[in-house]
Structure formats: structure tokens, C-alpha cells
Design a protein around this motif. Structure first.
Motif, mmCIF file in Angstrom:
data_model
loop_
_atom_site.group_PDB
_atom_site.id
_atom_site.type_symbol
_atom_site.label_atom_id
_atom_site.label_comp_id
_atom_site.label_asym_id
_atom_site.label_seq_id
_atom_site.Cartn_x
_atom_site.Cartn_y
_atom_site.Cartn_z
ATOM 1 N N VAL A 71 2.270 2.322 7.302
ATOM 2 C CA VAL A 71 2.154 3.445 6.366
ATOM 3 C C VAL A 71 2.017 4.754 7.138
ATOM 4 N N ALA A 72 2.597 5.820 6.627
ATOM 5 C CA ALA A 72 2.446 7.139 7.246
ATOM 6 C C ALA A 72 1.006 7.612 7.074
ATOM 7 N N LEU A 73 0.360 7.962 8.185
ATOM 8 C CA LEU A 73 -1.040 8.376 8.153
ATOM 9 C C LEU A 73 -1.253 9.821 8.578
ATOM 10 N N ASP A 74 -0.188 10.537 8.885
ATOM 11 C CA ASP A 74 -0.349 11.915 9.349
ATOM 12 C C ASP A 74 -1.031 12.762 8.266
ATOM 13 N N GLY A 75 -2.099 13.429 8.657
ATOM 14 C CA GLY A 75 -2.844 14.273 7.738
ATOM 15 C C GLY A 75 -3.854 13.542 6.876
ATOM 16 N N ALA A 76 -3.900 12.213 6.979
ATOM 17 C CA ALA A 76 -4.830 11.437 6.161
ATOM 18 C C ALA A 76 -6.193 11.335 6.837
ATOM 19 N N LEU A 107 0.822 -1.204 0.000
ATOM 20 C CA LEU A 107 0.000 0.000 0.000
ATOM 21 C C LEU A 107 0.861 1.262 0.000
ATOM 22 N N ALA A 108 0.576 2.148 -0.929
ATOM 23 C CA ALA A 108 1.263 3.432 -0.968
ATOM 24 C C ALA A 108 0.503 4.426 -0.103
ATOM 25 N N ARG A 109 1.131 5.531 0.209
ATOM 26 C CA ARG A 109 0.460 6.561 0.991
ATOM 27 C C ARG A 109 -0.746 7.095 0.216
ATOM 28 N N ALA A 110 -1.822 7.444 0.938
ATOM 29 C CA ALA A 110 -3.031 7.959 0.298
ATOM 30 C C ALA A 110 -3.617 9.068 1.147
ATOM 31 N N ASP A 111 -4.461 9.884 0.518
ATOM 32 C CA ASP A 111 -5.143 10.946 1.258
ATOM 33 C C ASP A 111 -6.226 10.384 2.171
ATOM 34 N N THR A 112 -6.864 9.305 1.702
ATOM 35 C CA THR A 112 -8.005 8.739 2.409
ATOM 36 C C THR A 112 -7.903 7.220 2.422
ATOM 37 N N TRP A 113 -8.359 6.644 3.536
ATOM 38 C CA TRP A 113 -8.345 5.191 3.689
ATOM 39 C C TRP A 113 -9.728 4.720 4.134
ATOM 40 N N ALA A 120 -1.564 8.386 15.111
ATOM 41 C CA ALA A 120 -0.553 8.571 14.065
ATOM 42 C C ALA A 120 -0.778 9.860 13.286
ATOM 43 N N GLY A 121 -1.784 10.653 13.701
ATOM 44 C CA GLY A 121 -2.010 11.946 13.065
ATOM 45 C C GLY A 121 -3.127 11.981 12.040
ATOM 46 N N ALA A 122 -3.909 10.910 11.946
ATOM 47 C CA ALA A 122 -5.003 10.881 10.984
ATOM 48 C C ALA A 122 -6.287 11.436 11.582
ATOM 49 N N LEU A 123 -7.182 11.911 10.724
ATOM 50 C CA LEU A 123 -8.537 12.248 11.115
ATOM 51 C C LEU A 123 -9.385 10.998 10.923
ATOM 52 N N THR A 124 -10.189 10.623 11.910
ATOM 53 C CA THR A 124 -10.898 9.348 11.846
ATOM 54 C C THR A 124 -12.411 9.535 11.946
ATOM 55 N N ALA A 125 -13.119 8.596 11.344
ATOM 56 C CA ALA A 125 -14.582 8.654 11.355
ATOM 57 C C ALA A 125 -15.136 7.285 11.008
ATOM 58 N N SER A 126 -16.451 7.140 11.138
ATOM 59 C CA SER A 126 -17.142 5.947 10.650
ATOM 60 C C SER A 126 -18.292 6.389 9.771
#
Length: 273
Positions: A85-90, A59-65, A110-116
């Protein structure tokens, strides 16, 4: 350029959302990772975009997961992702109706914004859902920044957004179970009782059909208090007692269900006054 979206878990829900997001141009689909290379390839074919992968390491870095994996795997998959994988800002979101965005805590750390995001409908036929998604309600909760990014994307694919209290996510999902799964159980009990009274199965379904469909229509048109009819609504508790005894004699478990429903219906009837 549309933000990139990597998908982990592309069963019915994951592949439908992946196809809709890709077709709308809201996301550029990147890697698609499932339990096997074969299922990932099938998902990519259904989505019409993306690259089938075999491991998290690819998996490469992505804006959204999007994590569309089974509920009991969300936290573990997210932990593996955050460690790889680096998740900061994702933006990282999952699609469970029962679990809240707290399951993605390792991504948040890890710096990501999370939601469901939980689309409130059956995905038994992905092809049909993908073609008729417009108007589908989606229950969402999570970090405000995550919701701000997800809501426009959901609206773009025809979704309607319902904001949920994350602390009450399990209760929210139980509401869907009452409205869908347990409704099936109640109707099944009615059909079996008709058959126990001598009515063939096919005829029993035809007897129950207008009662069930008209009652549901009245609930949503008039509200449950006004839609309620029958012996409890009339205050005819003698009839309720006779039915309770008859049902319990026929099927003790159905008798327990009748008793529980009668008690709840008495409370509903009390709201009519």
C-alpha cells in the motif's frame, strides 16, 4: 472529515483503541485486518465501526495506520504493508511497550511518519478498559510530526501522554514490568513464605494485604525513601542475615531473590541520609 484509520491486529489493545477513536470522532475507521476473518468481524462488532478484511491486499489507502500486532511481528507486518500500500504522507504507529518506532522503518522509508503509542494499563478486560480509559497514561515516541497528530487524538479519548526517549524504550518497558509483573512475583513469594510458616493460604493473603497496600500507598504519597521501613531501614543487618539464611533453607530460589532485594534495599536506604 476525520482522518481514516486502518487497523492491523485487533486484539484487546487494538479493538479498545479502535472503539475509543471511533466514538470520539478522531478517526474514521476503515479496514480492520486480524489473523482470521472471524476475529476481524468480532473486532468490528466491538469497535462499532470499520470493515472486516481477510488480507493485506484488501486494505485501501488510509491517512493513519495502527499496527496492534504482537511485538515480534511488527517489523514483518510493516514491511508487508509498505510493499503493498502507498504510505507516503501517512501516519503509521504501533502499540508495543517494548519495541520502539524503529520497527516501522520500512514505512518511514516509504514516506510515512512513524511512532509508537503504549497505553500503560492491563487490557485483560477490553470492555472494562474501554469504559474506564480516562486518565490512562500513554507512552509515546517517534517522529515529531507523528506525535503532533497522535497527541490530540489520545487526549480526546481521555489519555494522558508521557514522552519517551526512543533509545530507552526497552528500559521504559522494563520499568512497567518492575511496577507490575515483578511486584506480583514478590507478593507471591511472601504468601508462600507465610504458608511455609503454617498460615493457611486465605489467611496469608489477608495478612499480606494491609502491608502491601499501605506500603504502595506510602510509596506514591511520600516517595520510596520515606516509605521504606523494616530491618534494612533500621540498619539491623543481623536480622537480615538470619532471614536470608531461613529463606534460603526453605527455598533456594527465594533465597536468591531475598539476597538481591536486600542489596537493592541497602542502596535505597542509603538515599535516605
Amino acid at each position: 472529515m476525520a482522518p481514516t484509520l486502518n487497523i492491523i491486529g485487533a486484539g484487546h489493545v487494538g479493538r479498545v483503541l479502535g472503539r475509543l477513536f471511533a466514538a470520539s470522532g478522531e478517526f474514521d475507521i476503515g479496514g480492520v485486518l486480524t489473523r482470521s476473518a472471524g476475529s476481524a468481524a468480532d473486532a468490528v462488532a466491538f469497535i462499532g465501526a470499520g470493515q472486516a478484511l481477510e488480507s493485506v491486499a484488501q486494505l485501501a489507502r488510509a491517512d493513519t495506520w495502527m499496527l496492534a500486532v504482537p511485538d515480534d511481528q511488527i517489523a514483518a507486518v510493516c514491511e508487508q504493508l509498505a510493499a503493498t500500500v502507498a504510505l507516503d504522507g501517512a501516519l503509521v504507529f504501533h502499540c508495543s511497550g517494548a519495541k520502539s518506532s524503529v520497527e516501522l522503518d520500512s514505512a518511514a522509508r516509504a514516506g510515512a511518519l512513524t511512532a509508537s503509542v503504549h497505553p500503560i494499563r492491563s487490557f485483560a478486560d477490553p470492555q472494562a478498559v474501554a469504559g474506564s480509559f480516562g486518565g490512562t497514561w500513554c507512552g509515546v515516541e517517534g517522529a515529531p510530526g507523528a506525535i503532533a497528530m497522535l497527541e490530540p487524538a489520545l487526549l480526546a479519548i481521555g489519555g494522558r501522554v508521557a514522552h519517551i526517549d526512543a533509545a530507552a524504550k526497552t528500559l521504559y518497558h522494563a520499568a512497567a514490568v518492575f511496577a507490575s509483573n515483578y511486584l506480583v512475583t514478590v507478593v507471591d513469594t511472601a504468601l508462600r513464605a507465610y504458608q511455609a510458616a503454617g498460615i493457611p493460604a486465605a489467611a496469608a493473603r489477608e495478612l499480606a494485604r494491609p502491608l502491601a497496600t499501605e506500603t504502595l500507598a506510602n510509596v506514591f504519597r511520600l516517595g520510596p525513601e520515606t516509605a521504606l521501613s523494616g530491618p534494612v531501614a533500621r540498619g539491623d543487618m543481623a536480622t537480615v542475615a538470619r532471614q536470608q539464611a531461613a529463606v534460603s533453607a526453605w527455598d533456594p530460589e527465594a533465597g536468591k531473590l531475598y539476597e538481591a532485594l536486600a542489596a537493592a534495599t541497602v542502596q535505597l536506604a542509603a538515599r535516605r541520609t
